[in-house]
Design a protein around this motif. Structure first.
Motif, PDB file in Angstrom:
ATOM      1  N   PRO A 123       0.822  -1.209   0.000  1.00 38.32           N
ATOM      2  CA  PRO A 123       0.000   0.000   0.000  1.00 38.32           C
ATOM      3  C   PRO A 123       0.860   1.265   0.000  1.00 38.32           C
ATOM      4  O   PRO A 123       1.859   1.351   0.706  1.00 38.32           O
ATOM      5  N   ARG A 124       0.449   2.205  -0.828  1.00 33.01           N
ATOM      6  CA  ARG A 124       1.119   3.506  -0.897  1.00 33.01           C
ATOM      7  C   ARG A 124       0.543   4.426   0.191  1.00 33.01           C
ATOM      8  O   ARG A 124      -0.585   4.220   0.654  1.00 33.01           O
ATOM      9  N   PHE A 125       1.300   5.425   0.556  1.00 32.49           N
ATOM     10  CA  PHE A 125       0.836   6.400   1.543  1.00 32.49           C
ATOM     11  C   PHE A 125      -0.513   6.991   1.122  1.00 32.49           C
ATOM     12  O   PHE A 125      -1.433   7.119   1.929  1.00 32.49           O
ATOM     13  N   GLY A 126      -0.665   7.284  -0.176  1.00 29.13           N
ATOM     14  CA  GLY A 126      -1.899   7.882  -0.684  1.00 29.13           C
ATOM     15  C   GLY A 126      -3.086   6.938  -0.699  1.00 29.13           C
ATOM     16  O   GLY A 126      -4.219   7.365  -0.916  1.00 29.13           O
ATOM     17  N   ASP A 127      -2.845   5.640  -0.475  1.00 30.75           N
ATOM     18  CA  ASP A 127      -3.942   4.669  -0.405  1.00 30.75           C
ATOM     19  C   ASP A 127      -4.635   4.688   0.956  1.00 30.75           C
ATOM     20  O   ASP A 127      -5.674   4.062   1.128  1.00 30.75           O
ATOM     21  N   ALA A 128      -4.036   5.366   1.917  1.00 32.36           N
ATOM     22  CA  ALA A 128      -4.535   5.315   3.302  1.00 32.36           C
ATOM     23  C   ALA A 128      -5.130   6.655   3.722  1.00 32.36           C
ATOM     24  O   ALA A 128      -4.794   7.701   3.193  1.00 32.36           O
ATOM     25  N   ASP A 129      -6.005   6.583   4.723  1.00 31.74           N
ATOM     26  CA  ASP A 129      -6.556   7.799   5.312  1.00 31.74           C
ATOM     27  C   ASP A 129      -5.789   8.118   6.601  1.00 31.74           C
ATOM     28  O   ASP A 129      -4.786   7.477   6.918  1.00 31.74           O
ATOM     29  N   GLY A 130      -6.254   9.082   7.344  1.00 34.02           N
ATOM     30  CA  GLY A 130      -5.570   9.518   8.554  1.00 34.02           C
ATOM     31  C   GLY A 130      -5.493   8.475   9.648  1.00 34.02           C
ATOM     32  O   GLY A 130      -4.684   8.587  10.568  1.00 34.02           O
ATOM     33  N   LEU A 131      -6.308   7.450   9.580  1.00 35.60           N
ATOM     34  CA  LEU A 131      -6.298   6.378  10.580  1.00 35.60           C
ATOM     35  C   LEU A 131      -5.515   5.159  10.092  1.00 35.60           C
ATOM     36  O   LEU A 131      -5.588   4.106  10.701  1.00 35.60           O
ATOM     37  N   ARG A 132      -4.798   5.309   8.990  1.00 34.18           N
ATOM     38  CA  ARG A 132      -4.014   4.247   8.354  1.00 34.18           C
ATOM     39  C   ARG A 132      -4.887   3.201   7.657  1.00 34.18           C
ATOM     40  O   ARG A 132      -4.398   2.174   7.235  1.00 34.18           O
ATOM     41  N   HIS A 133      -6.202   3.431   7.556  1.00 31.20           N
ATOM     42  CA  HIS A 133      -7.081   2.507   6.836  1.00 31.20           C
ATOM     43  C   HIS A 133      -6.894   2.695   5.339  1.00 31.20           C
ATOM     44  O   HIS A 133      -6.750   3.817   4.865  1.00 31.20           O
ATOM     45  N   ILE A 134      -6.943   1.611   4.609  1.00 28.58           N
ATOM     46  CA  ILE A 134      -6.853   1.694   3.152  1.00 28.58           C
ATOM     47  C   ILE A 134      -8.190   2.174   2.605  1.00 28.58           C
ATOM     48  O   ILE A 134      -9.248   1.659   2.954  1.00 28.58           O
ATOM     49  N   ASN A 135      -8.132   3.148   1.706  1.00 26.06           N
ATOM     50  CA  ASN A 135      -9.317   3.702   1.070  1.00 26.06           C
ATOM     51  C   ASN A 135      -9.942   2.650   0.152  1.00 26.06           C
ATOM     52  O   ASN A 135      -9.237   1.895  -0.511  1.00 26.06           O
ATOM     53  N   ASN A 136     -11.263   2.606   0.088  1.00 27.02           N
ATOM     54  CA  ASN A 136     -11.967   1.601  -0.713  1.00 27.02           C
ATOM     55  C   ASN A 136     -11.565   1.620  -2.188  1.00 27.02           C
ATOM     56  O   ASN A 136     -11.555   0.586  -2.841  1.00 27.02           O
ATOM     57  N   ILE A 137     -11.255   2.776  -2.736  1.00 25.54           N
ATOM     58  CA  ILE A 137     -10.920   2.866  -4.156  1.00 25.54           C
ATOM     59  C   ILE A 137      -9.613   2.151  -4.482  1.00 25.54           C
ATOM     60  O   ILE A 137      -9.402   1.709  -5.614  1.00 25.54           O
ATOM     61  N   ALA A 138      -8.732   1.982  -3.514  1.00 22.82           N
ATOM     62  CA  ALA A 138      -7.457   1.299  -3.764  1.00 22.82           C
ATOM     63  C   ALA A 138      -7.688  -0.141  -4.215  1.00 22.82           C
ATOM     64  O   ALA A 138      -6.929  -0.664  -5.043  1.00 22.82           O
ATOM     65  N   ILE A 139      -8.721  -0.787  -3.709  1.00 21.90           N
ATOM     66  CA  ILE A 139      -9.004  -2.173  -4.078  1.00 21.90           C
ATOM     67  C   ILE A 139      -9.230  -2.291  -5.582  1.00 21.90           C
ATOM     68  O   ILE A 139      -8.731  -3.218  -6.233  1.00 21.90           O
ATOM     69  N   SER A 140      -9.975  -1.365  -6.153  1.00 20.63           N
ATOM     70  CA  SER A 140     -10.219  -1.383  -7.598  1.00 20.63           C
ATOM     71  C   SER A 140      -8.907  -1.330  -8.371  1.00 20.63           C
ATOM     72  O   SER A 140      -8.700  -2.091  -9.324  1.00 20.63           O
ATOM     73  N   GLU A 141      -8.002  -0.467  -7.964  1.00 20.68           N
ATOM     74  CA  GLU A 141      -6.708  -0.330  -8.636  1.00 20.68           C
ATOM     75  C   GLU A 141      -5.841  -1.566  -8.429  1.00 20.68           C
ATOM     76  O   GLU A 141      -5.205  -2.052  -9.369  1.00 20.68           O
ATOM     77  N   TRP A 142      -5.806  -2.084  -7.220  1.00 24.74           N
ATOM     78  CA  TRP A 142      -4.986  -3.265  -6.937  1.00 24.74           C
ATOM     79  C   TRP A 142      -5.502  -4.482  -7.699  1.00 24.74           C
ATOM     80  O   TRP A 142      -4.724  -5.248  -8.250  1.00 24.74           O
ATOM     81  N   PHE A 143      -6.822  -4.650  -7.730  1.00 21.97           N
ATOM     82  CA  PHE A 143      -7.387  -5.788  -8.448  1.00 21.97           C
ATOM     83  C   PHE A 143      -7.103  -5.677  -9.940  1.00 21.97           C
ATOM     84  O   PHE A 143      -6.791  -6.681 -10.596  1.00 21.97           O
ATOM     85  N   GLU A 144      -7.197  -4.476 -10.492  1.00 21.94           N
ATOM     86  CA  GLU A 144      -6.891  -4.303 -11.921  1.00 21.94           C
ATOM     87  C   GLU A 144      -5.438  -4.675 -12.200  1.00 21.94           C
ATOM     88  O   GLU A 144      -5.144  -5.405 -13.146  1.00 21.94           O
ATOM     89  N   GLN A 145      -4.528  -4.205 -11.379  1.00 23.88           N
ATOM     90  CA  GLN A 145      -3.108  -4.534 -11.532  1.00 23.88           C
ATOM     91  C   GLN A 145      -2.904  -6.053 -11.480  1.00 23.88           C
ATOM     92  O   GLN A 145      -2.161  -6.622 -12.276  1.00 23.88           O
ATOM     93  N   ALA A 146      -3.583  -6.717 -10.571  1.00 25.06           N
ATOM     94  CA  ALA A 146      -3.415  -8.156 -10.381  1.00 25.06           C
ATOM     95  C   ALA A 146      -4.076  -8.981 -11.490  1.00 25.06           C
ATOM     96  O   ALA A 146      -3.845 -10.187 -11.579  1.00 25.06           O
ATOM     97  N   ARG A 147      -4.874  -8.339 -12.355  1.00 22.78           N
ATOM     98  CA  ARG A 147      -5.471  -9.043 -13.500  1.00 22.78           C
ATOM     99  C   ARG A 147      -4.511  -9.122 -14.690  1.00 22.78           C
ATOM    100  O   ARG A 147      -4.781  -9.822 -15.665  1.00 22.78           O
ATOM    101  N   ASN A 148      -3.369  -8.446 -14.626  1.00 20.24           N
ATOM    102  CA  ASN A 148      -2.435  -8.441 -15.753  1.00 20.24           C
ATOM    103  C   ASN A 148      -2.037  -9.833 -16.237  1.00 20.24           C
ATOM    104  O   ASN A 148      -1.958 -10.047 -17.450  1.00 20.24           O
ATOM    105  N   PRO A 149      -1.768 -10.810 -15.371  1.00 17.40           N
ATOM    106  CA  PRO A 149      -1.420 -12.141 -15.902  1.00 17.40           C
ATOM    107  C   PRO A 149      -2.527 -12.738 -16.783  1.00 17.40           C
ATOM    108  O   PRO A 149      -2.238 -13.415 -17.766  1.00 17.40           O
ATOM    109  N   VAL A 150      -3.786 -12.467 -16.454  1.00 16.12           N
ATOM    110  CA  VAL A 150      -4.898 -12.948 -17.280  1.00 16.12           C
ATOM    111  C   VAL A 150      -4.943 -12.156 -18.585  1.00 16.12           C
ATOM    112  O   VAL A 150      -5.128 -12.723 -19.664  1.00 16.12           O
ATOM    113  N   PHE A 151      -4.743 -10.835 -18.504  1.00 12.91           N
ATOM    114  CA  PHE A 151      -4.732 -10.005 -19.711  1.00 12.91           C
ATOM    115  C   PHE A 151      -3.680 -10.503 -20.697  1.00 12.91           C
ATOM    116  O   PHE A 151      -3.879 -10.457 -21.915  1.00 12.91           O
TER     117      PHE A 151
END
Length: 136
Positions: free
Chosen positions: A8-36
């Motif tokens: 996780p990047r610093f910008g993926d987190a909020d002030g409480l260190r929780h990962i923002n929900n939108i990061a999941i969309s980006e991470w999942f897209e990145q992880a689909r590359n082997p299928v692509f």
């Protein structure tokens, strides 16, 4: 099944260190590359070479994820149709399932603007990563 580790990047987190929900969309897209790569081995995004279009995504947020700890993304195939297939994904952190989702992807001809059947050789590769609910 494919496994991708995301830091996780610093910008993926909020002030409480929780990962923002939108990061999941980006991470999942990145992880689909082997299928692509089954469809476009060099991931060339030109109209002549790129063969996939995203039709639908959905995500379930199960637990909180935190900055400072890697996340493991599991990517697998859950359904194969004539011209479309569904990619299943899970995000794991601290040994627990934190998010899951699916992406319906269509084998697509951008020049003629229509879906096309998945070739047999690619279908065979997708089947190698087909996971049923019982196998997860």
């Amino acid at each position: 099944m494919f496994t991708t580790t995301v830091t996780p990047r610093f910008g993926d987190a909020d002030g409480l260190r929780h990962i923002n929900n939108i990061a999941i969309s980006e991470w999942f897209e990145q992880a689909r590359n082997p299928v692509f790569r089954f469809f476009t081995p060099d991931l060339d995004l030109s109209y002549e070479k790129w063969k996939l279009i995203l039709a639908r995504t959905e995500f379930d947020y199960i637990g909180q994820m935190y900055y400072g700890e890697d996340v493991e993304i599991h990517t697998f195939i859950v359904r194969i149709g004539n011209s479309s297939f569904t990619i299943g994904q899970e995000a794991w952190q601290r040994g627990g399932l934190k998010a899951k989702g699916q992406a319906v992807t269509v084998h697509y001809d951008f020049l003629n603007k229509r879906s096309v059947p998945i070739p047999d050789d690619i279908r065979k590769k997708l089947q190698e990563h087909l996971v049923t609910e019982d196998e997860k």
